[in-house]
Design an enzyme around this catalytic site. Structure first.
Site, short mmCIF file in Angstrom:
data_model
loop_
_atom_site.label_atom_id
_atom_site.label_comp_id
_atom_site.label_asym_id
_atom_site.label_seq_id
_atom_site.Cartn_x
_atom_site.Cartn_y
_atom_site.Cartn_z
N GLY A 1 -27.42 -88.83 -4.36
CA GLY A 1 -26.77 -89.37 -5.55
C GLY A 1 -26.67 -90.88 -5.56
O GLY A 1 -27.59 -91.59 -5.14
N ASP B 1 -24.88 -92.81 -3.75
CA ASP B 1 -24.87 -93.33 -2.37
C ASP B 1 -26.30 -93.60 -1.91
O ASP B 1 -26.62 -94.68 -1.38
CB ASP B 1 -24.20 -92.27 -1.49
CG ASP B 1 -23.79 -92.79 -0.13
OD1 ASP B 1 -23.86 -94.01 0.09
OD2 ASP B 1 -23.38 -91.96 0.70
N SER C 1 -16.97 -88.46 -7.41
CA SER C 1 -16.76 -87.02 -7.13
C SER C 1 -17.37 -86.05 -8.13
O SER C 1 -17.32 -84.84 -7.92
CB SER C 1 -15.26 -86.67 -7.00
OG SER C 1 -14.77 -87.01 -5.73
N THR C 2 -17.93 -86.55 -9.24
CA THR C 2 -18.37 -85.60 -10.28
C THR C 2 -19.83 -85.18 -10.14
O THR C 2 -20.35 -84.45 -10.99
CB THR C 2 -18.15 -86.16 -11.70
OG1 THR C 2 -18.99 -87.29 -11.90
CG2 THR C 2 -16.70 -86.54 -11.91
P1 ADP Z 1 -20.08 -87.46 -5.39
O1 ADP Z 1 -20.57 -86.93 -4.07
O2 ADP Z 1 -18.87 -88.35 -5.26
O3 ADP Z 1 -19.93 -86.39 -6.41
P2 ADP Z 1 -22.66 -88.28 -6.56
O4 ADP Z 1 -23.47 -89.47 -6.20
O5 ADP Z 1 -23.25 -86.94 -6.26
O6 ADP Z 1 -21.24 -88.49 -5.85
O7 ADP Z 1 -22.31 -88.33 -8.10
C1 ADP Z 1 -21.39 -89.23 -8.66
C2 ADP Z 1 -21.91 -89.69 -10.00
O8 ADP Z 1 -22.84 -90.75 -9.80
C3 ADP Z 1 -22.66 -88.63 -10.81
O9 ADP Z 1 -22.24 -88.73 -12.17
C4 ADP Z 1 -24.11 -89.06 -10.67
O10 ADP Z 1 -24.88 -88.66 -11.80
C5 ADP Z 1 -23.94 -90.56 -10.66
N1 ADP Z 1 -25.06 -91.37 -10.18
C6 ADP Z 1 -26.12 -91.03 -9.41
N2 ADP Z 1 -26.91 -92.10 -9.20
C7 ADP Z 1 -26.35 -93.15 -9.85
C8 ADP Z 1 -26.69 -94.53 -10.05
N3 ADP Z 1 -27.78 -95.06 -9.51
N4 ADP Z 1 -25.86 -95.30 -10.81
C9 ADP Z 1 -24.74 -94.79 -11.36
N5 ADP Z 1 -24.37 -93.51 -11.21
C10 ADP Z 1 -25.16 -92.70 -10.48
#
Ligand code: ADP
Length: 171
Positions: free
Chosen positions: A32, A34, A117-118
Site C-alpha cells: 500500500g 507504505d 488503516s482503511t
Molecule cells: P493500512 O495498512 O493502514 O490500511 P494501506 O496502505 O493498505 O494502509 O491503505 C491506506 C490507504 O492508502 C488506502 O486508502 C490506500 O488506497 C491508500 N494508498 C495506497 N497507496 C497510496 C499512495 N501512493 N498515496 C496515497 N494513498 C495511497
C-alpha cells in the site's frame, strides 16, 4: 487559519513539509502507501527505519524523506480493524493526534495524510474518515495557527467522495 484540502492523488508526489505514512509495527516497509513511500524515498529510508525499533499502534515516529519532494515522513501505525471492540477508534484518533503533534515539533507548516488503516488494515472507510476529520477539526480548534495547510490524500475517486461527504456532514 489552516486550510484543509482533500485531494485525489499519490502522497509520494506532494511537496509539503511532512507526509504521513500508514506503516506497520515493524516500520520496515509493507504494501500500500507504505510500499509506495519506501519505493519513492529510496533504500536510505529502510536503513534509518531499521534503527527506530518499530512503533506501537497509535504512535508515530519521524524520519527524513530522502528522495521524496517532502521534507519529512511521519510514520504512524493505525489499528487493524477487528470489529470495533478492540479500541480501534481511540487508536486511530491517537495516530492523527500524534502525527499533528510531531509535525508541530519540527515546525511543519504543511502536512499530508493518507487514509490511515482503511486499506490492508480494513477499517471501514466512513468511520475512519469521520475520526480523521473530527480529530483534525478538534486539533485546529485548539491550535489554529500551527499549520497553514493540511491535506487528505485519497487514492481513489470513491475515497475522495466519502471524505467530502463526511466533511460536509460534520462541519
Ligand atoms: P493500512 O495498512 O493502514 O490500511 P494501506 O496502505 O493498505 O494502509 O491503505 C491506506 C490507504 O492508502 C488506502 O486508502 C490506500 O488506497 C491508500 N494508498 C495506497 N497507496 C497510496 C499512495 N501512493 N498515496 C496515497 N494513498 C495511497
Amino acid at each position: 487559519m489552516t486550510e484543509i484540502q482533500m485531494i485525489k492523488g499519490d502522497i509520494t508526489t506532494l511537496k509539503v513539509d511532512a507526509i504521513v505514512n500508514a506503516a506497520n509495527n515493524t516500520l520496515l516497509g509493507g504494501g500500500g502507501v507504505d510500499g509506495a513511500i519506501h519505493h519513492a524515498a529510496g533504500p536510505e529510508l529502510l536503513e534509518v527505519c531499521r534503527n527506530l525499533g518499530g512503533c506501537d499502534t497509535g504512535q508515530a515516529k519521524i524520519t527524513q524523506a530522502f528522495r521524496l519532494p517532502a521534507h519529512y515522513i511521519i510514520h504512524t501505525v493505525g489499528p487493524v480493524w477487528q470489529g470495533g471492540q478492540e479500541d480501534e477508534e481511540a487508536l486511530l484518533r491517537s495516530c492523527y493526534e500524534n502525527c499533528l503533534r510531531l509535525g508541530r515539533k519540527i515546525a511543519a507548516r504543511s502536512i499530508a495524510f493518507p487514509s490511515i488503516s482503511t486499506g490492508a488494515f480494513a477499517y471501514p472507510l466512513e468511520r475512519a474518515a469521520k475520526i480523521a476529520l473530527q480529530t483534525i477539526y478538534a486539533y485546529l480548534a485548539k491550535h489554529p495557527h500551527v499549520y497553514e495547510e493540511i491535506y487528505f490524500v485519497c487514492f481513489s475517486d470513491h475515497d475522495l467522495k466519502v471524505y467530502q461527504k463526511i466533511a460536509k456532514e460534520i462541519y
